[in-house]
Write an enzyme that holds these catalytic residues in place. Structure first.
Site, short mmCIF file in Angstrom:
data_model
loop_
_atom_site.label_atom_id
_atom_site.label_comp_id
_atom_site.label_asym_id
_atom_site.label_seq_id
_atom_site.Cartn_x
_atom_site.Cartn_y
_atom_site.Cartn_z
N CYS A 137 0.84 -1.19 0.00
CA CYS A 137 0.00 0.00 0.00
C CYS A 137 0.88 1.26 0.00
O CYS A 137 2.03 1.22 0.43
CB CYS A 137 -0.85 0.04 1.26
SG CYS A 137 -1.87 -1.43 1.44
N ARG A 185 3.20 0.27 -6.36
CA ARG A 185 3.36 -0.48 -5.11
C ARG A 185 2.07 -1.19 -4.69
O ARG A 185 2.07 -1.97 -3.75
CB ARG A 185 3.78 0.49 -4.00
CG ARG A 185 5.16 1.07 -4.20
CD ARG A 185 5.37 2.23 -3.27
NE ARG A 185 5.15 1.84 -1.90
CZ ARG A 185 6.10 1.48 -1.05
NH1 ARG A 185 7.34 1.45 -1.45
NH2 ARG A 185 5.82 1.15 0.19
N TRP A 200 -2.81 -2.63 -1.58
CA TRP A 200 -2.48 -4.00 -1.98
C TRP A 200 -3.07 -4.86 -0.87
O TRP A 200 -2.62 -4.81 0.27
CB TRP A 200 -0.97 -4.17 -2.08
CG TRP A 200 -0.59 -5.52 -2.61
CD1 TRP A 200 -0.62 -5.92 -3.92
CD2 TRP A 200 -0.10 -6.64 -1.86
NE1 TRP A 200 -0.20 -7.22 -4.01
CE2 TRP A 200 0.12 -7.69 -2.77
CE3 TRP A 200 0.15 -6.85 -0.51
CZ2 TRP A 200 0.58 -8.93 -2.38
CZ3 TRP A 200 0.62 -8.10 -0.13
CH2 TRP A 200 0.84 -9.12 -1.04
N ASN A 221 -0.43 1.80 5.73
CA ASN A 221 0.40 0.80 5.05
C ASN A 221 1.01 -0.08 6.13
O ASN A 221 1.61 0.44 7.07
CB ASN A 221 1.51 1.50 4.25
CG ASN A 221 2.51 0.52 3.68
OD1 ASN A 221 2.17 -0.63 3.39
ND2 ASN A 221 3.75 0.96 3.53
N GLY A 222 0.83 -1.38 6.03
CA GLY A 222 1.40 -2.28 7.03
C GLY A 222 0.36 -3.26 7.53
O GLY A 222 -0.67 -3.46 6.87
N GLU A 245 15.38 -17.49 -11.69
CA GLU A 245 15.02 -16.09 -11.90
C GLU A 245 14.25 -15.92 -13.21
O GLU A 245 13.27 -15.17 -13.27
CB GLU A 245 16.30 -15.23 -11.89
CG GLU A 245 16.14 -13.79 -12.35
CD GLU A 245 15.15 -12.97 -11.51
OE1 GLU A 245 14.71 -13.42 -10.46
OE2 GLU A 245 14.80 -11.85 -11.96
N LYS A 295 10.45 -14.48 -13.82
CA LYS A 295 10.10 -13.36 -14.72
C LYS A 295 8.93 -13.74 -15.61
O LYS A 295 7.99 -12.99 -15.78
CB LYS A 295 11.29 -12.97 -15.61
CG LYS A 295 12.39 -12.21 -14.96
CD LYS A 295 12.06 -10.77 -14.61
CE LYS A 295 11.61 -10.58 -13.22
NZ LYS A 295 12.52 -10.63 -12.13
N GLU A 353 5.61 -13.97 -13.56
CA GLU A 353 5.01 -12.75 -13.03
C GLU A 353 4.53 -11.78 -14.10
O GLU A 353 3.53 -11.11 -13.89
CB GLU A 353 5.91 -12.06 -11.99
CG GLU A 353 7.22 -11.56 -12.50
CD GLU A 353 8.09 -10.95 -11.40
OE1 GLU A 353 7.59 -10.56 -10.35
OE2 GLU A 353 9.32 -10.88 -11.63
N HIS A 387 14.93 -37.45 -12.34
CA HIS A 387 14.38 -37.82 -11.04
C HIS A 387 12.92 -37.39 -10.91
O HIS A 387 12.39 -37.34 -9.81
CB HIS A 387 15.23 -37.20 -9.92
CG HIS A 387 16.66 -37.67 -9.95
ND1 HIS A 387 17.02 -38.96 -9.64
CD2 HIS A 387 17.79 -37.05 -10.33
CE1 HIS A 387 18.32 -39.10 -9.79
NE2 HIS A 387 18.82 -37.94 -10.22
N LYS A 444 5.18 -3.77 -5.70
CA LYS A 444 6.62 -3.57 -5.49
C LYS A 444 6.87 -3.40 -4.01
O LYS A 444 6.05 -2.79 -3.31
CB LYS A 444 7.03 -2.28 -6.24
CG LYS A 444 8.51 -2.09 -6.38
CD LYS A 444 8.99 -2.68 -7.65
CE LYS A 444 10.48 -2.54 -7.82
NZ LYS A 444 11.00 -3.61 -8.69
C1 F6R Z 1 10.45 -10.14 -8.73
C2 F6R Z 1 10.69 -9.22 -7.64
C3 F6R Z 1 10.54 -9.73 -6.25
C4 F6R Z 1 11.54 -9.03 -5.31
C5 F6R Z 1 11.28 -9.46 -3.86
C6 F6R Z 1 12.29 -8.87 -2.92
O1 F6R Z 1 10.66 -9.56 -9.98
O2 F6R Z 1 10.95 -8.07 -7.84
O3 F6R Z 1 10.68 -11.12 -6.19
O4 F6R Z 1 12.83 -9.37 -5.69
O5 F6R Z 1 10.00 -9.06 -3.49
O6 F6R Z 1 12.29 -7.48 -2.96
P1 F6R Z 1 13.52 -6.63 -2.45
O7 F6R Z 1 14.66 -6.94 -3.33
O8 F6R Z 1 13.08 -5.22 -2.52
O9 F6R Z 1 13.79 -7.09 -1.04
#
Ligand code: F6R
Length: 614
Positions: free
Chosen positions: A2, A27, A76, A102-103, A486, A490, A493, A509, A609
């Site tokens: 949020c 965010r 969020w 937020n929280g 990774e 990508k 998501e 396996h 984010k």
């Molecule tokens: C995926 C992504 C997330 C962040 C994760 C940790 O593309 O961005 O998996 O890597 O939420 O976030 P940080 O790095 O800010 O601790």
């Protein structure tokens, strides 16, 4: 997560609040809301709507409420579905107190029961509404605002940053912060407030970052700051140099694409920066050269993409600095036994420096005699403040939810750190450290050039072709395995395609059962001849079962290229930096698939984010 934004001043607040929210919408984007004090009668007015901010903007065009003090929120969802009812702001019984938050209030169930027993009626499923009702009840026993807030925070458990506007104090915003960031921008006859200063970047350079466990009373010309026990704190204003244009899309369709292309520069900036601090790096890390030389092992911790970068980093620390390295997922680490060992250091990796699980892991380790170091992209972050030391990447602000340049700069910094430690321990000499820096720049060059080489064929042919698949398997070995993890993340998501990653040796396996013509296998090669040969064997296993293979191969890996159905050939770089060299192309390929599928690339569904809640 949020976002909260607020304004009090000589101008109407709505324009700023909505603009601030739109800057922070990446965010969280499940619902949005706005509240302000009506200048005619000093009463609270509000509007809220489910869905993206644009819906609130349209609503406010029809019902144009405004006032000189206003607060806003993008949500969020954590407690309760994304609905108008659960959208912030929330209110007390009489709608005299509004709150955006937020929280998480951890003891919200218990508090809700207590409040219901004393006659409070709730209108949402959120934990936030508890704050408004509790504030109401605190104000009934403590008439002065500071005393009432002290009483309020004594009852709240969890991590939170909230802003409150009250009918009874129409010129004042109440700000409360515990373990979630909140900052105040000081203007001329006006104050801007937000969970992230990006909301008011360009409007003022003077910022107060509220200390943890503090609250503030903010009027247009004054800020009073207090500790949670009610004692005043001297206000400390920092000068920051950020403008909003630095964060515009600059002609790209999406922030993600812009950020993919910023990687070469971000890697250069990170290398330059680390080089410039190489002689004082142990001071920054809160350690001494002696402690570094005595290190016997390292712990790495992070979440998501940062954890993947850490996984690649584990290979660097073990091979280059000869340090046994343990890697932890922060969300798991917190609930497992921890056995502190001597001569160890704990490196927390986080783009934002605010991720709740990683932060809690740091707090947990801070209880022991082990140095904690935050490797992060945000120098003003909570992790930098709460760790004993820090190392900064220079990715610049990352706006797209899917991490791109944060990942490549983390890998860069980890590679550099492994060499710097090896240098201190006399495993390598300074000219080898310099060569490592050069190797990183070469990898950055390859990262960008390969995108250019394949851009047209990806857009015209490959993205439309592969966007039709519903699932994919990702394989790697050695440090191309975490890169496969990774890459799968990508694709999941941003394109919503089911992707699962395995170390290629694990195929037989179990996962081999998944191979068929409808499930492409994406394999990330390695330059080490032995590992490469093993990978070729794995591709043969896939092909023998009618599988379809997309290979990220290095130049000259003919056998692999001949076996694969689609090949991306990447110029050779220093062997350990293979994943970094492949990063841009991998991200661009999946970006193009997501675009083909018309996904909301910068704000994928259900995500946000910076995950500041557990
Ligand atoms: C995926 C992504 C997330 C962040 C994760 C940790 O593309 O961005 O998996 O890597 O939420 O976030 P940080 O790095 O800010 O601790």
């Amino acid at each position: 997560m949020c976002s909260v934004v607020g304004y009090v001043g000589n101008e109407y607040s709505r324009k700023f609040v909505l603009e601030g929210l739109s800057r922070l919408e990446y965010r969280g984007y499940d619902s949005a809301g706005f509240a302000c004090i009506d200048p005619d009668n000093n009463r609270l007015m509000y509007a809220k709507s489910e869905g993206k901010l644009q819906r609130l903007v349209s609503l406010l065009e029809k019902e144009p409420i405004d006032g000189f003090a206003g607060i806003g929120h993008t949500r969020w969802s954590t407690h309760g579905a994304s609905s108008e009812q659960n959208a912030h702001p929330h209110f007390d019984c009489e709608k005299l107190i509004s709150v955006v938050h937020n929280g998480i209030i951890e003891n919200h169930t218990e508090l809700r029961h207590q409040l219901e027993k004393t006659g409070h009626t709730f209108h949402s499923e959120t934990d936030t509404e508890i704050i408004a009702h509790l504030f109401e009840s605190s104000l009934s026993v403590r008439k002065e605002l500071p005393e009432a807030i002290v009483h309020l925070v004594q009852q709240l458990q969890g991590a939170y940053a909230f802003i409150s506007l009250l009918n009874a104090h129409p010129d004042t915003m109440v700000l409360v912060r515990k373990r979630s960031p909140l900052c105040i921008g000081l203007g001329d006859g006006q104050m801007f407030v937000a969970s992230d200063m990006l909301a008011f970047a360009g409007k003022t350079r003077n910022v107060i970052f509220m200390p943890d466990e503090s609250f503030a009373l903010v009027c247009k010309d004054s800020v009073e700051l207090y500790r949670f026990d009610g004692t005043p704190i001297a206000v400390s204003v920092q000068e920051v140099d950020v403008t909003w244009d630095m964060y515009e899309k600059q002609g790209h369709d999406h922030y993600m694409l812009k950020e993919i292309y910023e990687q070469k520069t971000a890697i250069h900036d990170t290398v330059d920066f680390l080089h410039s601090v190489k002689d004082r790096i142990w001071d920054d890390m809160g350690m001494s050269a002696k402690q570094i030389c005595a290190l016997d092992s390292i712990n790495l911790v992070g979440c998501g993409t940062s954890w993947h970068a850490g996984y690649i980093g584990k290979f660097f620390f073990e091979t280059i600095a000869m340090l046994p390295t343990q890697l932890h997922l922060a969300s798991e680490f917190r609930y497992l036994p921890f056995f502190p060992v001597k001569n160890n250091m704990f490196l927390a990796i986080s783009q934002s420096g605010e991720t709740a699980d990683t932060l809690e892991a740091i707090r947990m380790v801070n209880e022991f005699q082990i140095p904690t170091v935050a490797l992060t992209n945000v120098s003003s972050s909570t992790m930098v403040r709460e760790s004993e030391g820090f190392v900064l990447t220079q990715a610049g602000r990352e706006i797209a939810v899917a991490s791109t340049k944060a990942f490549s700069t983390q890998v860069t910094a980890l590679y550099w750190m492994a060499h710097r430690i090896a240098c201190e321990k006399k495993i390598i000499n300074t000219s080898q450290l310099e060569s490592a820096q050069h190797d990183l720049l070469v990898a950055a060059e390859v990262l960008e050039n390969t995108i250019e080489n394949y851009k047209l064929s990806i857009i015209k042919d490959l993205a439309p072709r592969y966007a039709r698949y519903k699932k994919m398997i990702f394989l790697g070995r050695h440090n191309s395995y975490p890169f496969a993890l990774e890459s799968a993340l990508k694709l999941k998501e941003i394109a919503y395609i089911l992707a699962t990653a395995y170390p290629a040796g694990e195929l037989k396996h179990g996962p081999l059962a998944l191979i068929d013509a409808d499930t492409p296998t994406i394999i990330f090669s390695h330059q080490d001849p032995l590992i490469y040969q093993k990978l070729v064997g794995n591709v043969q296993e896939v092909k023998a079962r009618g599988g379809h293979v997309i290979a990220f191969a290095f130049e000259g890996q003919k056998e692999l290229c001949d076996l694969a159905d689609t090949v991306f050939e990447i110029p050779r770089v220093k062997s350990m930096l293979g994943p970094l060299a492949m990063t841009g192309l991998m991200q661009f390929f999946f970006y193009a698939i997501a675009k083909e599928l018309d996904r909301p690339i910068d704000k994928p569904r259900n995500l946000a984010k910076s995950v500041t809640v557990e």
